[in-house]
Scaffold this motif. Structure first.
Motif, PDB file in Angstrom:
ATOM      1  N   ASN A   1       0.820  -1.207   0.000  1.00 62.87           N
ATOM      2  CA  ASN A   1       0.000   0.000   0.000  1.00 62.87           C
ATOM      3  C   ASN A   1       0.857   1.261   0.000  1.00 62.87           C
ATOM      4  N   LYS A   2       2.156   1.104   0.069  1.00 67.33           N
ATOM      5  CA  LYS A   2       3.070   2.241   0.027  1.00 67.33           C
ATOM      6  C   LYS A   2       2.966   2.900  -1.347  1.00 67.33           C
ATOM      7  N   SER A   3       2.955   4.220  -1.383  1.00 64.88           N
ATOM      8  CA  SER A   3       2.882   4.946  -2.647  1.00 64.88           C
ATOM      9  C   SER A   3       4.125   4.677  -3.488  1.00 64.88           C
ATOM     10  N   ALA A   4       3.946   4.692  -4.807  1.00 65.44           N
ATOM     11  CA  ALA A   4       5.085   4.521  -5.716  1.00 65.44           C
ATOM     12  C   ALA A   4       6.144   5.598  -5.499  1.00 65.44           C
ATOM     13  N   ARG A   5       5.749   6.725  -4.961  1.00 65.39           N
ATOM     14  CA  ARG A   5       6.690   7.803  -4.626  1.00 65.39           C
ATOM     15  C   ARG A   5       7.818   7.286  -3.740  1.00 65.39           C
ATOM     16  N   PHE A   6       7.498   6.302  -2.919  1.00 58.69           N
ATOM     17  CA  PHE A   6       8.481   5.718  -2.012  1.00 58.69           C
ATOM     18  C   PHE A   6       8.898   4.306  -2.435  1.00 58.69           C
ATOM     19  N   THR A   7       7.932   3.533  -2.931  1.00 54.32           N
ATOM     20  CA  THR A   7       8.238   2.154  -3.325  1.00 54.32           C
ATOM     21  C   THR A   7       9.291   2.104  -4.422  1.00 54.32           C
ATOM     22  N   ASP A   8       9.160   2.937  -5.430  1.00 52.96           N
ATOM     23  CA  ASP A   8      10.063   2.863  -6.582  1.00 52.96           C
ATOM     24  C   ASP A   8      11.521   3.123  -6.200  1.00 52.96           C
TER      25      ASP A   8
END
Length: 222
Positions: A114-121
């Motif tokens: 559920n972590k945003s791609a802003r952080f996941t990527d």
């Protein structure tokens, strides 16, 4: 659950594959100390790390998401976390060996968080573990986030396997709810951020593991 029936293993990210609590907690705690408030120990934040900004700000300031000031504090937290999210975050012991064994068996694997791609990527690009992942689905990759099953279906599609041939491993009840709704077998990871009040027996997971490598034994079970 036989190995032949499983074609892919999907994992939650924070609290299942990586321990990001040190950086999440430190980001929220810096917001406290910047305001002249006393610092809290990491363990105070740890059990809420899986809840992201909502959990961290709840611990740091006792604030709920419906508070008028929450959006501004959340963005401040996001920036603070971005500035340090790779400082102390690490892969849980046993996870690298687990992923190596999964790949050796010819199984696909991926991440649904559920972590945003802003952080996941940036996280998954920086940590070598994820170079062999067949799918990385963030909380905003699809219009839905867990406990909705669509992110899990999306990961299965990206790996080219039916959802029914996947196992989903996570450390939060919403992971199990999402996995079951997607028609996947579900495994509760009890080594993550599960708080002392959590009762995994109520989640209706197919099984639970107290350490990452225990998953291999489950994949071998007839």
């Amino acid at each position: 659950m036989t190995a032949g029936a499983v074609k892919a293993v999907l994992f939650d990210l924070d609290g299942t594959l990586i321990d990001s609590a040190p950086d999440l907690g430190a980001a929220a705690d810096k917001m406290r100390t910047d305001r002249g408030l006393e610092s809290y120990p990491l363990e105070r934040y740890r059990f809420m790390a899986g809840a992201g900004a909502r959990g961290m700000l709840g611990v740091a300031f006792g604030i709920a998401p419906d508070a008028p000031e929450f959006p501004a504090l959340r963005e401040e937290f996001f920036v603070a976390y971005e500035n340090r999210m790779l400082l102390n975050t690490h892969v849980f012991d046993g996870v690298q060996a687990l992923i190596d064994a999964i790949c050796t068996r010819g199984l696909a694997w991926g991440v649904v968080t559920n972590k945003s791609a802003r952080f996941t990527d940036p996280l998954t690009r920086a940590i070598p573990l994820f170079s062999s992942a067949g799918a990385i689905v963030s909380g905003d990759t699809t219009p839905y986030s867990k406990p909705h099953p669509e992110p899990l279906h999306e990961a299965a599609r990206r790996m080219g396997v039916p959802s029914s041939a996947c196992v989903y491993v996570g450390d939060d009840e919403r992971d199990i709810v999402a996995g079951r709704a997607a028609g996947m077998r579900t495994i509760a990871a009890t080594y993550g951020y599960m708080g002392p009040q959590a009762d995994v027996t109520l989640w209706n997971a197919d099984a639970s593991i107290a350490a990452p490598l225990e998953l291999l034994h489950l994949l071998n079970k007839a």
